[in-house]
Design a protein around this motif. Structure first.
Motif, short mmCIF file in Angstrom:
data_model
loop_
_atom_site.label_atom_id
_atom_site.label_comp_id
_atom_site.label_asym_id
_atom_site.label_seq_id
_atom_site.Cartn_x
_atom_site.Cartn_y
_atom_site.Cartn_z
N VAL A 38 50.72 28.29 28.04
CA VAL A 38 50.13 29.55 27.57
C VAL A 38 50.55 30.72 28.46
N VAL A 39 50.45 30.55 29.76
CA VAL A 39 50.76 31.64 30.69
C VAL A 39 52.24 32.00 30.64
N GLU A 45 56.85 36.30 25.98
CA GLU A 45 56.70 36.95 24.68
C GLU A 45 55.30 37.58 24.57
N PRO A 46 55.02 38.61 25.37
CA PRO A 46 53.66 39.18 25.39
C PRO A 46 53.26 39.87 24.09
N ASP A 47 54.23 40.40 23.36
CA ASP A 47 53.91 41.15 22.14
C ASP A 47 53.67 40.26 20.93
N VAL A 294 51.05 24.70 20.53
CA VAL A 294 51.41 25.80 21.44
C VAL A 294 52.87 25.64 21.87
N GLY A 295 53.27 24.41 22.18
CA GLY A 295 54.65 24.16 22.56
C GLY A 295 55.62 24.50 21.45
N PHE A 296 55.31 24.06 20.23
CA PHE A 296 56.17 24.36 19.08
C PHE A 296 56.25 25.87 18.85
N ASN A 297 55.10 26.53 18.95
CA ASN A 297 55.04 27.97 18.76
C ASN A 297 55.88 28.69 19.80
N ALA A 298 55.78 28.24 21.04
CA ALA A 298 56.55 28.85 22.12
C ALA A 298 58.04 28.66 21.91
N LEU A 304 64.51 28.98 20.71
CA LEU A 304 65.24 27.75 20.96
C LEU A 304 65.50 27.01 19.65
N GLU A 305 66.47 26.10 19.67
CA GLU A 305 66.80 25.32 18.48
C GLU A 305 65.67 24.36 18.14
#
Length: 334
Positions: A38-39, A45-47, A294-298, A304-305
């Motif tokens: 998360v951090v 990608e803060p926006d 969260v990982g997938f979203n990040a 990334l691919e």
């Protein structure tokens, strides 16, 4: 009578710093992974990441995986495995949509049918494991293969769609107070399943069976019946996931739910390292699912691919099993 006085100079053994660190890591390491994700993504990608809309999106993307994974948790709690859940989800979606097309049943009836299908397959799994004494891995793999065969017999290998899916897709695309319905379903089901597992005799019996089946049998618990109930709950959640997946896409494919198998196991095993020492529990599984989402979203936001999602999910499964076991072993050795 001789009374032995306590030696005031005796030193009470206290856990070393190393032991405390490893115990902490074993209980909270999974939460640390989630916090790091998360951090770090919020910084990168803060926006886009650290927004309310994206938070709701993550929960919505977690919902279906959470439902099927929380059902799997019940089988894992009793010490069993269920490899048929992805096939059951696919079967549920195909049969329900076929019934909606051919028999013109409504959405509510389709939901009930999905639950019945899942319960029936779960019952079959439980009976094969308990009555025939077949290993759960083999039994559920066999039942899952049968489900695939039924799927092809019903759909002929082609996706089943509705002529007018507008009302059906509202089951998952509809919102209340700006929050998608699946999020409420996920949280409501999590509360019910948590209550069953932690506040009912059945749930306590499941945990006893998973801890020591022989001791549970000697204490009067009907072990086989408890295992069957665990498989039934697992099947119901898989069936419900299948109909919700069909609602989300507007159609049902014979392999639509297959990808949920690995996701469910990764979430459950990773979640077993949350707050408890390797014990499967509903809250941990829910956190595991959110971590995967969260990982997938990040990965998507960073650009990334797609293959990084598979790498991340596999590594998360290894972390859930390996790191937790290592932490407990090092804590006991320290």
């Amino acid at each position: 009578m001789t009374v032995t006085a306590l030696d005031p100079t005796a030193v009470v053994a206290t856990p070393s710093t190393s032991t405390r660190v490893w115990k902490w890591f074993g209980r909270y390491g999974a939460l640390l992974v989630l916090a790091v994700l998360v951090v770090s993504t919020s910084i990168l990608e803060p926006d886009t990441f650290a927004t309310w809309d994206n938070f709701i999106n993550i929960l919505n993307q977690s919902a279906l995986s959470a439902i099927i994974a929380m059902g799997l948790t019940f089988a894992l709690v009793t010490g069993e495995f269920d490899l048929s859940i992805g096939n059951v989800a696919s079967l549920s979606g195909v049969i329900c949509l076929s019934a909606m097309v051919d028999q013109e049943i409504g959405v509510v009836a389709a939901l009930v049918l999905a639950v019945v299908i899942g319960a029936a397959v779960g019952l079959a799994n439980g009976l094969v494991v308990t009555l025939l004494n077949v290993n759960a891995l083999v039994a559920t793999l066999g039942i899952g293969t049968v489900a695939v065969g039924i799927n092809y017999a019903v759909a002929g290998g082609t996706p089943v769609g509705l002529p007018d899916p507008a009302g059906f897709i509202q089951l998952t695309l509809g919102r209340f107070l700006g929050i998608p319905y699946p999020v409420f379903m996920m949280l409501g089901l999590a509360a019910v399943l948590w209550f069953i597992l932690n506040r009912t005799v059945l749930g306590q019996s499941m945990q006893a069976v998973g801890g020591n089946a022989v001791a549970a049998q000697l204490s009067g618990i009907r072990v086989d019946r408890v295992r069957v109930f665990a498989f039934v709950i697992c099947g119901i959640c898989a069936g419900l996931t299948g109909i919700l997946l069909a609602s989300r896409t507007g159609s049902a494919a014979v392999s639509g739910g297959d990808s949920y198998l690995l996701a469910a196991f990764a979430a459950a095993f990773f979640g077993s390292a949350v707050l408890r020492d390797g014990e499967f529990h509903v809250i941990g599984t829910l956190i595991g699912v959110v971590t995967v989402s969260v990982g997938f979203n990040a990965i998507a936001l960073v650009g990334l691919e797609t293959y990084w999602q598979y790498l991340f999910q596999g590594l998360l499964l290894i972390l859930g099993v390996g790191v937790g076991s290592l932490a407990r072993r090092r804590a006991s050795m320290a």
